[in-house]
Scaffold this motif. Structure first.
Motif, PDB file in Angstrom:
ATOM      1  N   ALA A 129       0.826  -1.210   0.000  1.00  0.00           N
ATOM      2  CA  ALA A 129       0.000   0.000   0.000  1.00  0.00           C
ATOM      3  C   ALA A 129       0.860   1.260   0.000  1.00  0.00           C
ATOM      4  O   ALA A 129       0.517   2.264  -0.644  1.00  0.00           O
ATOM      5  CB  ALA A 129      -0.937  -0.006   1.202  1.00  0.00           C
ATOM      6  N   ALA A 130       1.987   1.210   0.694  1.00  0.00           N
ATOM      7  CA  ALA A 130       2.884   2.366   0.734  1.00  0.00           C
ATOM      8  C   ALA A 130       3.539   2.619  -0.619  1.00  0.00           C
ATOM      9  O   ALA A 130       3.884   3.764  -0.943  1.00  0.00           O
ATOM     10  CB  ALA A 130       3.953   2.153   1.807  1.00  0.00           C
ATOM     11  N   LEU A 131       3.704   1.561  -1.418  1.00  0.00           N
ATOM     12  CA  LEU A 131       4.326   1.694  -2.737  1.00  0.00           C
ATOM     13  C   LEU A 131       3.343   2.149  -3.811  1.00  0.00           C
ATOM     14  O   LEU A 131       3.733   2.748  -4.815  1.00  0.00           O
ATOM     15  CB  LEU A 131       4.938   0.357  -3.169  1.00  0.00           C
ATOM     16  CG  LEU A 131       6.148  -0.152  -2.392  1.00  0.00           C
ATOM     17  CD1 LEU A 131       6.486  -1.576  -2.843  1.00  0.00           C
ATOM     18  CD2 LEU A 131       7.346   0.762  -2.599  1.00  0.00           C
ATOM     19  N   MET A 132       2.074   1.842  -3.630  1.00  0.00           N
ATOM     20  CA  MET A 132       1.091   2.046  -4.697  1.00  0.00           C
ATOM     21  C   MET A 132       1.031   3.466  -5.255  1.00  0.00           C
ATOM     22  O   MET A 132       0.912   3.647  -6.475  1.00  0.00           O
ATOM     23  CB  MET A 132      -0.294   1.616  -4.211  1.00  0.00           C
ATOM     24  CG  MET A 132      -0.491   0.112  -4.192  1.00  0.00           C
ATOM     25  SD  MET A 132      -2.221  -0.276  -3.806  1.00  0.00           S
ATOM     26  CE  MET A 132      -2.057  -2.007  -3.388  1.00  0.00           C
ATOM     27  N   PRO A 133       1.099   4.507  -4.437  1.00  0.00           N
ATOM     28  CA  PRO A 133       1.009   5.853  -5.006  1.00  0.00           C
ATOM     29  C   PRO A 133       2.127   6.179  -5.994  1.00  0.00           C
ATOM     30  O   PRO A 133       2.001   7.134  -6.770  1.00  0.00           O
ATOM     31  CB  PRO A 133       1.085   6.754  -3.763  1.00  0.00           C
ATOM     32  CG  PRO A 133       0.580   5.903  -2.651  1.00  0.00           C
ATOM     33  CD  PRO A 133       1.097   4.537  -2.963  1.00  0.00           C
TER      34      PRO A 133
END
Length: 277
Positions: A207-211
């Motif tokens: 989730a932290a990588l998705m942006p």
């Protein structure tokens, strides 16, 4: 024979010391498609949509390590580790860039891979793969919270055939069901479950990588999926910079339950829709 259903020859390739099974149709032009198998099925999950996807260009369907009929490796049974494997797998298959159709467990692995090597991915078709611990369906949450010991001694193959036979909305060919049985026989299903048991640690990291993942993504969800509710597709849409989410009248096995709709959505996406996201 199962291979007659897809009219392609079954092949195996060793990548990073792991023997993986794949089927390839090298006909056609354009950017190739790579399909990764869903769990607990195999590459033959794409039987209903294979002909439609082959009209889009060269297609390769692969069983990820520990899934389908590919060799298992304990070190690869987590989303990020499998994503790292995908980065090695694609050039081994002769793919320098591809559209990747990665339902279920493939969604997480390919998103990790795209975060690491965006140059490999023209676009991604995701969905039916849990992407947030808060959005797990109850049946999947129970597996995620389990230990390997909880399921020792059972035959995963019989379990999977019973699951698919009772929940798929269309008849599945006996040959395909037998391939699913072989994919999970003995302890293989329990061993593969280590992938989802890694979710409490790895989903927050993803989730932290998705942006920062710029690859266009189409998330296709089944409206009645008890394992991965459609809210997971909405999570992808809200978190990724370039993502569309579609909800289809289907259970978990969207690619079989609603194969015509699934093929239409993928075809429209790869045919140019992804360029407008």
């Amino acid at each position: 024979m199962v291979k007659a259903l897809l009219k392609e020859e079954i092949s195996f390739l060793e990548v990073a010391g792991v023997r993986v099974r794949f089927i390839a149709s090298r006909q056609g032009d354009g950017i190739p498609l790579l399909l990764t198998c869903p769990w607990p099925e195999s590459i033959f999950a794409f039987n209903f949509i294979w002909a439609d996807l082959c009209r889009l260009g060269p297609v390769i369907a692969v069983d990820l390590p520990g899934f389908g009929q590919s060799e298992a490796n304990k070190a690869l049974m987590s989303p990020e580790a499998t994503g790292n494997f995908v980065v090695e797998l694609m050039p081994a298959l002769g793919l320098t860039r591809a559209h990747v159709v990665a339902p279920d467990v493939g969604t997480l692995a390919v998103l990790f891979a795209a975060a690491k090597r965006p140059d490999l991915f023209e676009s991604i078709v995701a969905g039916s793969g849990a992407v947030s611990m808060e959005l797990l369906g109850d049946p999947l949450a129970q597996i995620v919270a389990s230990t390997h010991t909880d399921f020792e001694g059972g035959d995963g193959g019989d379990q999977v055939v019973a699951l698919v036979s009772s929940t798929a909305r269309v008849p599945i060919a006996p040959e395909v069901l037998e391939d699913y049985r072989a994919a999970s026989k003995g302890s293989r299903w329990n061993d593969a479950a280590e992938f989802v048991r890694a979710y409490p640690v790895e989903l927050p990291r993803l989730a932290a990588l998705m942006p920062r993942i710029e690859t266009p993504v189409l998330a296709i969800s089944g409206s009645d999926d008890p394992f991965v509710p459609p809210s997971n597709g909405e999570f992808l849409k809200d978190t990724l910079p370039h993502c569309e989410a579609e909800v289809v009248d289907a259970g978990h096995f969207v690619w079989e339950d609603a194969s015509a709709t699934y093929a239409r959505l993928v075809s429209a996406w790869i045919g140019g829709g992804y360029q407008n996201v």
